[in-house]
Design an enzyme around this catalytic site. Structure first.
Site, PDB file in Angstrom:
ATOM      1  N   GLY A  28       0.777  -1.231   0.000  1.00 25.71           N
ATOM      2  CA  GLY A  28       0.000   0.000   0.000  1.00 25.71           C
ATOM      3  C   GLY A  28       0.810   1.282   0.000  1.00 25.71           C
ATOM      4  O   GLY A  28       0.289   2.338   0.348  1.00 25.71           O
ATOM      5  N   VAL A  29       2.089   1.213  -0.401  1.00 28.01           N
ATOM      6  CA  VAL A  29       2.910   2.431  -0.413  1.00 28.01           C
ATOM      7  C   VAL A  29       2.926   3.122  -1.773  1.00 28.01           C
ATOM      8  O   VAL A  29       3.516   4.184  -1.903  1.00 28.01           O
ATOM      9  CB  VAL A  29       4.359   2.152   0.063  1.00 28.01           C
ATOM     10  N   GLY A  30       2.282   2.520  -2.791  1.00 28.74           N
ATOM     11  CA  GLY A  30       2.142   3.195  -4.077  1.00 28.74           C
ATOM     12  C   GLY A  30       2.976   2.634  -5.217  1.00 28.74           C
ATOM     13  O   GLY A  30       3.090   3.272  -6.265  1.00 28.74           O
ATOM     14  N   LYS A  31       3.568   1.467  -5.062  1.00 26.98           N
ATOM     15  CA  LYS A  31       4.405   0.885  -6.117  1.00 26.98           C
ATOM     16  C   LYS A  31       3.608   0.652  -7.401  1.00 26.98           C
ATOM     17  O   LYS A  31       4.079   0.982  -8.495  1.00 26.98           O
ATOM     18  CB  LYS A  31       5.024  -0.431  -5.644  1.00 26.98           C
ATOM     19  N   THR A  32       2.423   0.103  -7.263  1.00 26.76           N
ATOM     20  CA  THR A  32       1.598  -0.206  -8.433  1.00 26.76           C
ATOM     21  C   THR A  32       1.126   1.067  -9.118  1.00 26.76           C
ATOM     22  O   THR A  32       1.170   1.182 -10.348  1.00 26.76           O
ATOM     23  CB  THR A  32       0.397  -1.081  -8.022  1.00 26.76           C
ATOM     24  N   VAL A  33       0.712   2.043  -8.343  1.00 28.45           N
ATOM     25  CA  VAL A  33       0.240   3.319  -8.911  1.00 28.45           C
ATOM     26  C   VAL A  33       1.387   4.040  -9.614  1.00 28.45           C
ATOM     27  O   VAL A  33       1.220   4.566 -10.724  1.00 28.45           O
ATOM     28  CB  VAL A  33      -0.394   4.205  -7.819  1.00 28.45           C
ATOM     29  N   LYS A  48       6.578  -7.319 -14.135  1.00 30.39           N
ATOM     30  CA  LYS A  48       6.748  -7.688 -12.726  1.00 30.39           C
ATOM     31  C   LYS A  48       7.106  -9.170 -12.714  1.00 30.39           C
ATOM     32  O   LYS A  48       6.265 -10.022 -12.972  1.00 30.39           O
ATOM     33  CB  LYS A  48       5.473  -7.427 -11.928  1.00 30.39           C
TER      34      LYS A  48
END
Length: 76
Positions: A28-33, A48
Site C-alpha cells: 500500500g505504499v504506491g508501487k503499483t500506482v 513484474k
C-alpha cells in the site's frame, strides 16, 4: 549516455530506452500506482517478474487498467 541505456543522439530515429526499478518496503505504499504512472507517461512496458499473494486483482491487471495500456505493453 551513462549506463548505455540510450542512443547517443535522440534525433537519429531510435527511441531512447530507460529502465526503472520500482521498490517499496510495505503493502500500500504506491508501487503499483507509480508503475502505472510511468507506463502511461513514458509509453513504457510493465514487467513484474514475481508476484505473491492473491490470484485475483493482480498488479499486472491494475497497472493495465490505471495506465490504459493493453497486453502489448505488458511483459510476461
Amino acid at each position: 549516455m551513462p549506463g548505455g541505456n540510450a542512443s547517443a543522439d535522440p534525433r537519429d530515429g531510435k527511441r531512447m530506452r530507460h529502465h526503472f526499478f520500482v521498490t517499496g518496503t510495505d503493502t500500500g505504499v504506491g508501487k503499483t500506482v507509480l508503475s502505472a504512472l510511468l507506463c502511461a507517461a513514458l509509453d513504457a512496458v510493465y514487467w513484474k517478474p514475481i508476484q505473491t499473494g492473491t490470484l485475483e486483482g493482480s498488479d499486472r491487471v491494475t497497472v493495465m487498467r490505471l495506465a490504459g495500456i493493453g497486453t502489448d505493453r505488458n511483459a510476461r
